[in-house]
Write a protein that holds these residues in place. Structure first.
Motif, mmCIF file in Angstrom:
data_model
loop_
_atom_site.group_PDB
_atom_site.id
_atom_site.type_symbol
_atom_site.label_atom_id
_atom_site.label_comp_id
_atom_site.label_asym_id
_atom_site.label_seq_id
_atom_site.Cartn_x
_atom_site.Cartn_y
_atom_site.Cartn_z
ATOM 1 N N ALA A 68 129.952 13.441 -13.943
ATOM 2 C CA ALA A 68 130.022 14.897 -13.843
ATOM 3 C C ALA A 68 128.590 15.427 -13.961
ATOM 4 O O ALA A 68 127.873 15.095 -14.916
ATOM 5 N N ARG A 69 128.196 16.232 -12.998
ATOM 6 C CA ARG A 69 126.825 16.748 -12.957
ATOM 7 C C ARG A 69 126.827 18.252 -13.151
ATOM 8 O O ARG A 69 127.639 18.970 -12.576
ATOM 9 N N LEU A 70 125.877 18.724 -13.950
ATOM 10 C CA LEU A 70 125.750 20.143 -14.250
ATOM 11 C C LEU A 70 124.330 20.606 -13.926
ATOM 12 O O LEU A 70 123.352 20.093 -14.472
ATOM 13 N N VAL A 71 124.241 21.565 -12.991
ATOM 14 C CA VAL A 71 122.955 22.197 -12.661
ATOM 15 C C VAL A 71 123.041 23.639 -13.129
ATOM 16 O O VAL A 71 123.853 24.415 -12.610
ATOM 17 N N TRP A 72 122.217 24.025 -14.107
ATOM 18 C CA TRP A 72 122.355 25.348 -14.707
ATOM 19 C C TRP A 72 121.000 25.935 -15.067
ATOM 20 O O TRP A 72 119.976 25.263 -15.013
ATOM 21 N N LYS B 53 128.755 29.099 -9.806
ATOM 22 C CA LYS B 53 128.540 29.521 -8.425
ATOM 23 C C LYS B 53 129.167 28.560 -7.417
ATOM 24 O O LYS B 53 129.595 28.990 -6.334
ATOM 25 N N ALA B 54 129.217 27.275 -7.755
ATOM 26 C CA ALA B 54 129.808 26.294 -6.844
ATOM 27 C C ALA B 54 130.410 25.162 -7.662
ATOM 28 O O ALA B 54 129.743 24.582 -8.523
ATOM 29 N N SER C 208 146.020 12.063 -4.377
ATOM 30 C CA SER C 208 144.569 12.203 -4.409
ATOM 31 C C SER C 208 144.188 13.553 -3.814
ATOM 32 O O SER C 208 144.582 13.873 -2.690
ATOM 33 N N VAL C 209 143.449 14.354 -4.579
ATOM 34 C CA VAL C 209 143.104 15.723 -4.187
ATOM 35 C C VAL C 209 141.610 15.950 -4.347
ATOM 36 O O VAL C 209 141.000 15.506 -5.329
ATOM 37 N N ALA C 210 141.029 16.648 -3.388
ATOM 38 C CA ALA C 210 139.649 17.123 -3.494
ATOM 39 C C ALA C 210 139.674 18.645 -3.553
ATOM 40 O O ALA C 210 140.584 19.273 -2.992
ATOM 41 N N ALA C 211 138.700 19.236 -4.250
ATOM 42 C CA ALA C 211 138.724 20.693 -4.411
ATOM 43 C C ALA C 211 137.316 21.252 -4.505
ATOM 44 O O ALA C 211 136.396 20.591 -4.984
ATOM 45 N N THR C 212 137.183 22.477 -4.021
ATOM 46 C CA THR C 212 135.943 23.234 -4.174
ATOM 47 C C THR C 212 136.299 24.639 -4.639
ATOM 48 O O THR C 212 137.443 25.079 -4.506
ATOM 49 N N GLY C 213 135.307 25.351 -5.164
ATOM 50 C CA GLY C 213 135.576 26.717 -5.609
ATOM 51 C C GLY C 213 134.425 27.317 -6.367
ATOM 52 O O GLY C 213 133.323 26.747 -6.425
ATOM 53 N N ASN C 214 134.681 28.459 -6.955
ATOM 54 C CA ASN C 214 133.704 29.141 -7.797
ATOM 55 C C ASN C 214 134.455 30.105 -8.704
ATOM 56 O O ASN C 214 135.602 30.477 -8.430
ATOM 57 N N THR C 215 133.812 30.514 -9.796
ATOM 58 C CA THR C 215 134.477 31.421 -10.729
ATOM 59 C C THR C 215 133.459 32.200 -11.541
ATOM 60 O O THR C 215 132.307 31.775 -11.708
#
Length: 475
Positions: free
Chosen positions: A88-92, A143-144, A162-169
């Motif tokens: 899991a990668r976090l860019v902040w 943002k992503a 198996s599910v892939a997902a994208t989004g923002n909040t």
């Protein structure tokens, strides 16, 4: 045996969130003190570990104050590994905290695999007083978001997934609004789910759009046990404000199941009123005894009041067809006490008989009632059926009742539930398809041993059969 913490969804989501919030917290203090792996392992273990569960964090890479990755996380029980996360990668932006925002430019989740359900703990697990996630006095902005794969083992939903997902909040206090967007696509089978929600405080503006599209034999048709596992499409959307919202709903599941209608939400005094109006064909979804009378077009009208104090009052729900009517009403108070009732009545279509496309019913009366504390309500059900001539067989008279009284929280597997059941029936003849549709007499064999000691008795003059059972049920 009581299971509290090792819940599948809670574990998966909590694992990712706690690990990444650990990165943020560690980055905020500059990365001094304990080494990175120990900090993250401690945070994840505190939230997810039980006496039967072990959590392992493999490594932490990168600069915690801007771009960091946690790798090779796993959860095990005595049967081995049941959940893994490769990375899991976090860019902040740490500087955004000075402006009161937790600003995440990109959140990338690799492969999150849940192989099976975790084993229950061999001993009770006390509830932790600590929250799963800390209360942050900041607005959270992602943002992503990118989930490469969420993989579920066959034992979880009945088939591998198996599910892939994208989004923002964007999450914050209600005064700051809300944004949530999610686009999920199955990788192993066609199917797509999209959700978009936006709330803007200026003007109280609210926008909602949710869609689902699956071909035949998809997940929703299997979970819903839809006849023939047809393709399923669903859409609900609308816009307005929290005090005046207008939406529409549409469902299609093959050629025989559908629903269309409207949803409204309006302010009314110290609460809001949610109203739903639907026209549908839902007969195939109903139990065999009710499907014939709710065949064809049905109309649903419901009005629910949502109080500012947290109470929910179902002022009225009515489902009507040409041959039957269902009514429901009730209240869930702010004190978590509930009182709900529902009834079904067959409507005569030919004299005093209800005639369906495949048979007839002289009388159908169903009543149910649930009341008491929401965690331990008393439930009762009564059914009276007479003169039924249906494809599966005939019933001259049938009267049944069941009452269930839990002695503690109904969700607790250790709870003792007191049951009382009664059944009286006569003229039961099952239709045997293998014998060309001839009637076959069907008798009640014995009282369920689990619920009571009495055996059925027979009135020799009337040929009626009786069954009474009472006792305790332990799960």
């Amino acid at each position: 045996m009581r299971i509290r913490r090792p819940l599948i969804v809670r574990s998966a989501v909590g694992l990712v969130c706690v690990a990444l919030l650990g990165l943020v917290g560690y980055g905020m203090v500059g990365g001094s003190g304990e080494n990175q792996q120990d900090v993250l392992a401690s945070l994840v273990s505190r939230t997810l570990s039980t006496p039967a569960t072990q959590v392992h964090v493999g490594a932490v890479d990168g600069v915690l104050s801007s771009d960091a990755t946690v790798r090779d996380v796993s959860i095990t029980d005595k049967d081995g590994v049941w959940l893994t996360l490769d990375k899991a990668r976090l860019v902040w932006r740490r500087s955004a905290l000075l402006l009161g925002r937790l600003e995440i430019d990109r959140l990338e989740i690799g492969t999150l695999e849940i192989r099976r359900k975790p084993l229950p703990s061999d001993q009770p697990v006390a509830e932790s007083d600590q929250p799963i996630l800390p209360d942050l006095p900041v607005k959270v902005q992602v943002k992503a978001f990118d989930l490469r794969a969420l993989t579920l083992g066959q034992s979880i939903l009945g088939e591998a997934l198996s599910v892939a997902a994208t989004g923002n909040t964007e999450l914050g206090s209600p005064a700051e609004g809300l944004v949530f967007n999610l686009d999920a696509i199955r990788k192993d089978f066609p199917g797509r789910f999209k959700a978009a929600l936006a709330y803007v405080p200026q003007g109280n503006a609210l926008t909602l759009n949710v869609t689902l599209d699956e071909p035949a034999h998809g997940l929703m048709s299997k979970l819903g046990h839809l006849p023939g596992e047809p393709p399923v499409t669903f859409a609900v959307g609308g816009q307005g404000t929290l005090d005046s919202f207008r939406g529409a709903l549409k469902l299609q599941a093959g050629p025989t199941i559908d629903a269309t209608g409207t949803i409204t939400l309006d302010r009314n005094g110290a609460g809001r009123v949610l109203a739903t109006r639907l026209t549908s064909h839902l007969g195939p979804l109903l139990p065999a005894i009710a499907a014939p009378v709710f065949a064809g077009e049905t109309k649903l009208d419901s009005t629910t009041r949502i109080g500012d104090d947290g109470s929910v009052a179902l002022n009225g729900l009515t489902l009507t067809s040409r041959l039957a009517r269902l009514d429901a009403k009730g209240l869930l108070g702010a004190d978590k006490m509930m009182d709900f009732a529902a009834s079904i009545r067959a409507l005569p279509s030919n004299g005093d008989v209800t005639e369906t496309d495949h048979g007839s019913i002289r009388s159908l009366v169903f009543d149910s009632h649930v009341n008491g504390p929401i965690k331990a309500p008393t439930a009762s059900v009564k059914l009276a059926l007479s003169g039924a001539h249906l494809p599966d067989g005939d019933v001259e008279t049938l009267d049944a009742s069941v009452t269930a009284l839990p002695r503690a929280e109904a969700s607790d597997p250790a709870t003792r539930i007191i049951l009382d059941a009664n059944l009286r029936a006569s003229g039961i003849a099952a239709r045997d398809a293998s014998s060309g549709g001839r009637d076959r007499q069907h008798r009640i064999a014995r009282a369920p041993r689990r619920y009571g000691p009495r055996r059925p008795r027979q009135d020799r003059a009337s040929r009626d059969r009786y069954l009474h059972g009472s006792g305790d049920l332990y799960r």
